[in-house]
Enzyme design. Structure first.
Site, mmCIF file in Angstrom:
data_model
loop_
_atom_site.group_PDB
_atom_site.id
_atom_site.type_symbol
_atom_site.label_atom_id
_atom_site.label_comp_id
_atom_site.label_asym_id
_atom_site.label_seq_id
_atom_site.Cartn_x
_atom_site.Cartn_y
_atom_site.Cartn_z
ATOM 1 N N SER A 71 -23.514 55.238 46.014
ATOM 2 C CA SER A 71 -23.439 55.359 47.267
ATOM 3 C C SER A 71 -24.706 55.199 47.537
ATOM 4 O O SER A 71 -25.830 55.542 46.903
ATOM 5 C CB SER A 71 -22.681 56.401 47.732
ATOM 6 O OG SER A 71 -21.692 56.987 47.457
ATOM 7 N N HIS A 125 -23.486 62.891 51.490
ATOM 8 C CA HIS A 125 -22.815 63.325 50.451
ATOM 9 C C HIS A 125 -23.413 63.126 49.220
ATOM 10 O O HIS A 125 -23.491 64.019 48.235
ATOM 11 C CB HIS A 125 -21.536 62.924 50.604
ATOM 12 C CG HIS A 125 -21.145 61.223 49.775
ATOM 13 N ND1 HIS A 125 -21.479 60.078 50.779
ATOM 14 C CD2 HIS A 125 -20.893 61.188 48.358
ATOM 15 C CE1 HIS A 125 -21.341 59.515 49.505
ATOM 16 N NE2 HIS A 125 -21.119 59.777 47.994
ATOM 17 N N ASP A 179 -22.788 59.651 56.663
ATOM 18 C CA ASP A 179 -23.105 60.165 55.748
ATOM 19 C C ASP A 179 -24.407 58.695 55.783
ATOM 20 O O ASP A 179 -24.813 57.858 55.641
ATOM 21 C CB ASP A 179 -21.873 59.163 55.444
ATOM 22 C CG ASP A 179 -22.271 59.105 54.177
ATOM 23 O OD1 ASP A 179 -22.668 60.503 53.588
ATOM 24 O OD2 ASP A 179 -21.562 59.278 52.665
#
Length: 264
Positions: free
Chosen positions: A214, A67, A116
């Protein structure tokens, strides 16, 4: 950067799908690590600004969250910074490398929340030294509930702040069972924590990954087990951080892209 622009529409759609989830993680309740003690850490940036974390797994490859790519817009040239401790200081150890292409996991389009994960191929190979080293994937077993793990990143220390930490930080979190994470009082299936995911946090909600990190690593007992993916809010006990577990299917996919490593 034709590869980059070809994915822009898809990741805008994915971004909209994920807006109710905090998918840009940072470190809450941690402490600064000794400078350059985590030489595998990568900062994915554009315009000199940190966007996501990542892990150097090969001289020319970084592993991160899929993402992260939707945060770039057409025409931007993202880079990867290796060998950093401070994001702002002009450290001699830093290597800034251009990105050749992004390779998200093949089934991320059908199930973005549970796939992801993404490979980033660098334009040129990193120069390995004491400040820039690879972190090898050796995870062979699933994580048991109660396991203590460490998460590393440049994220904000305050869940109400959007400003990343200037220096690299780390926090210890505890793995929770999927049954608990999918229960009504926790995530209630939104998202559903699959066998390819794991959640980890703190009973008091004081230790967590949240905004800006992330793609960073979850390391348990010295083994690289997962990467930061997302979670609702930050530092909330019943909304622990969500991680993409480096299961066999992901490891097979990674190896298929890296072997032979530099011919693509």
């Amino acid at each position: 950067m034709t590869k980059f622009s070809s994915f822009s529409l898809f990741f805008l759609i994915v971004g909209a799908y994920m807006t109710h989830v905090c998918f840009n993680m940072e470190i809450i309740g941690g402490k600064e690590v000794s400078p350059h003690s985590r030489p595998f850490m990568a900062s994915i940036q554009y315009g000199g600004h940190h966007v996501c974390g990542g892990v150097l797994i090969d001289p020319q490859w970084v592993l991160t969250a899929a993402h992260c790519q939707y945060r770039f817009t057409k025409g931007q040239s993202p880079t990867v910074v290796l060998g950093a401790h401070s994001l702002s200081k002009n450290e001699a150890s830093k290597q800034t490398l251009e990105i050749k292409k992004f390779i998200p996991f093949s089934r991320v389009t059908s199930d973005p929340q549970s796939n992801d994960i993404m490979l980033v191929k660098l334009q040129t190979a990193a120069k390995l030294n004491k400040h820039v080293k690879m972190l090898h994937i050796r995870s062979k077993t699933s994580l048991r509930s109660g396991t203590k793990c460490k998460v590393t990143g440049w994220g904000a220390t305050d869940p109400d702040s959007l400003r990343p930490s200037d220096t690299l930080r780390e926090v210890t979190v505890t793995v929770l069972s999927r049954k608990l994470c999918n229960s009504q009082s926790y995530y209630n299936g939104d998202p559903f924590i699959t066998k390819d995911m794991v959640c980890a946090g703190d009973a008091k909600g004081q230790k967590d990954s949240c905004k800006g990190d992330s793609g960073g690593p979850l390391i348990c007992k010295g083994v690289f087990h997962a990467i930061v993916s997302g979670g609702h809010e930050c530092g909330v006990a019943t909304k622990p951080g969500i991680y993409t577990l480096l299961t066999k299917k992901y490891q097979t996919w990674i190896k298929s892209n890296l072997v032979p490593p530099h011919t693509n």
